[in-house]
Design an enzyme around this catalytic site. Structure first.
Site, PDB file in Angstrom:
ATOM      1  N   GLN A  51      11.894   9.630   8.065  1.00  0.00           N
ATOM      2  CA  GLN A  51      12.533   8.500   8.739  1.00  0.00           C
ATOM      3  C   GLN A  51      13.962   8.282   8.248  1.00  0.00           C
ATOM      4  O   GLN A  51      14.817   7.838   9.005  1.00  0.00           O
ATOM      5  CB  GLN A  51      11.704   7.235   8.534  1.00  0.00           C
ATOM      6  CG  GLN A  51      10.437   7.218   9.375  1.00  0.00           C
ATOM      7  CD  GLN A  51       9.670   5.916   9.217  1.00  0.00           C
ATOM      8  OE1 GLN A  51       9.447   5.439   8.105  1.00  0.00           O
ATOM      9  NE2 GLN A  51       9.271   5.327  10.319  1.00  0.00           N
ATOM     10  N   HIS A  70       4.220  -3.874  10.740  1.00  0.00           N
ATOM     11  CA  HIS A  70       4.736  -2.622  10.181  1.00  0.00           C
ATOM     12  C   HIS A  70       5.584  -1.859  11.194  1.00  0.00           C
ATOM     13  O   HIS A  70       6.624  -1.292  10.836  1.00  0.00           O
ATOM     14  CB  HIS A  70       3.580  -1.757   9.682  1.00  0.00           C
ATOM     15  CG  HIS A  70       2.761  -2.435   8.626  1.00  0.00           C
ATOM     16  ND1 HIS A  70       3.286  -2.790   7.402  1.00  0.00           N
ATOM     17  CD2 HIS A  70       1.463  -2.854   8.612  1.00  0.00           C
ATOM     18  CE1 HIS A  70       2.347  -3.383   6.672  1.00  0.00           C
ATOM     19  NE2 HIS A  70       1.250  -3.440   7.392  1.00  0.00           N
ATOM     20  N   HIS A 128      10.410  -6.796   4.256  1.00  0.00           N
ATOM     21  CA  HIS A 128      11.116  -5.550   4.564  1.00  0.00           C
ATOM     22  C   HIS A 128      12.047  -5.738   5.751  1.00  0.00           C
ATOM     23  O   HIS A 128      13.195  -5.278   5.731  1.00  0.00           O
ATOM     24  CB  HIS A 128      10.113  -4.435   4.875  1.00  0.00           C
ATOM     25  CG  HIS A 128       9.666  -3.677   3.670  1.00  0.00           C
ATOM     26  ND1 HIS A 128       8.521  -2.921   3.664  1.00  0.00           N
ATOM     27  CD2 HIS A 128      10.198  -3.551   2.435  1.00  0.00           C
ATOM     28  CE1 HIS A 128       8.368  -2.353   2.474  1.00  0.00           C
ATOM     29  NE2 HIS A 128       9.367  -2.733   1.714  1.00  0.00           N
TER      30      HIS A 128
END
Length: 341
Positions: free
Chosen positions: A102, A283, A308
């Site tokens: 990623q 997520h 995050h």
């Protein structure tokens, strides 16, 4: 033209800040300095997975790097031109192949030709998205945004042994915006219990608890035995295909945790997302923010904002001329909207 140095405090968001900053530095050409890398973690500084991402990023764009060593808490990264090529990177542990890939994809999508990237390490790590999530949920959305990426899971790798391998083929592409308001009607469901060197009754009990909690039929539940040398390891994956999105949820077997408890964990994740009516679970929302920002516009709904996502938003807005807004939804949840600054 010499570009301004971007300086970041890496203590808040762990490895996510590092990975996003590397992706953005490569694609924007802006040099980067991060201090206090993973400063609030029990093991601060660069771990093997982070170091692999740094070295891989440097190889792809011929960057000048300072601080690329295990345990380093400060990193300077001055990118050069992105180069297409045939690359292979080994983490040397069960660190996440998915997170390294990623980090690299945004740059390779901006390269001047087709690339192949082979990454070895952990493909199924409890602290990272499994390879199935990338292949089934994340990459199909990126493909709708213009990305041309094919991903193969060549070999599973669990914690602690690792030994897994991913192969990605990446072609240059132009990003385009995407709006994800809701998932749409459910079309197909599948539960898979992966077992490598683990007794079959463990997966059977996991799948039975999925039946009890979610009511999924025998045809929707599958026991999958992997070669013993790919383990030991156990993962329970739920996949829900909808009109506009494919959701993937995962929990991992571990010593001292019953098979029933593993299934409860993943079923609870899936139920929470389904009841929310939002497009992206927590997520997936974390992973969509950066590609949408690179497209310059887009939106999605999500049940809640993770730490995050919040730290990722701050990093992105330092590099790119975008605004990332948050609109509260009636009945709960959030709409994230990316616009030009």
């Amino acid at each position: 033209m010499r570009k301004d140095l971007i300086e970041l405090d890496g203590s808040e968001g762990g490895g996510q800040i590092l990975r996003s900053a590397l992706s953005l530095s490569m694609t924007s050409g802006q040099p980067l300095r991060i201090r206090n890398i993973r400063g609030r973690r029990s093991r601060p500084g660069l771990l093997r997975q982070h170091l692999t991402a740094v070295r891989a990023a440097a190889e792809i764009c011929a960057a000048e790097v300072e601080g690329a060593e295990l345990g380093s808490r400060e990193l300077a990264f001055r990118p050069g031109a992105i180069r297409a090529g045939d690359y292979a990177f080994a983490i040397g542990s069960a660190g996440s192949c998915s997170l390294v890939l990623q980090t690299l994809l945004p740059a390779l999508l901006a390269a001047n030709g087709e690339s192949r990237v082979r990454i070895s390490g952990g493909t199924h790590n409890p602290l990272a998205p499994p390879a199935d999530f990338l292949r089934d949920s994340w990459l199909p959305l990126l493909q709708r945004m213009g990305a041309e990426v094919d991903l193969e899971l060549l070999r599973h790798g669990f914690v602690p042994a690792g030994g897994g391998e991913l192969l990605a083929r990446v072609r240059p592409a132009r990003w385009r915006p995407l709006q994800l308001e809701h998932p749409g009607a459910a079309l197909r469901r599948q539960a898979r219990a992966l077992l490598a060197g683990i007794p079959g009754h463990v997966g059977e009990r996991e799948l039975e608890r999925v039946r009890q909690r979610l009511g999924w039929s025998d045809e929707e539940r599958q026991l999958e035995f992997l070669a013993e040398d790919q383990g030991p390891g156990n993962a329970l994956l739920l996949r829900i295909d909808c009109e506009h999105i494919c959701a993937t949820f995962c929990a991992f077997g571990q010593a001292g945790v019953s098979a029933e408890r593993v299934a409860e964990q993943v079923a609870t994740q899936a139920i929470g997302w389904m009841e929310s009516g939002c497009a992206a679970d927590e997520h997936l929302a974390d992973q969509l923010l950066l590609p949408m920002a690179l497209a310059g516009a887009g939106s999605f709904t999500t049940p809640r904002l993770s730490a995050h996502l919040q730290s990722n938003r701050r990093v992105i807005e330092r590099f790119l001329p975008v605004r990332i807004g948050d609109q509260a939804l009636d009945g709960g949840g959030h709409r994230i909207v990316i616009t030009s600054a």
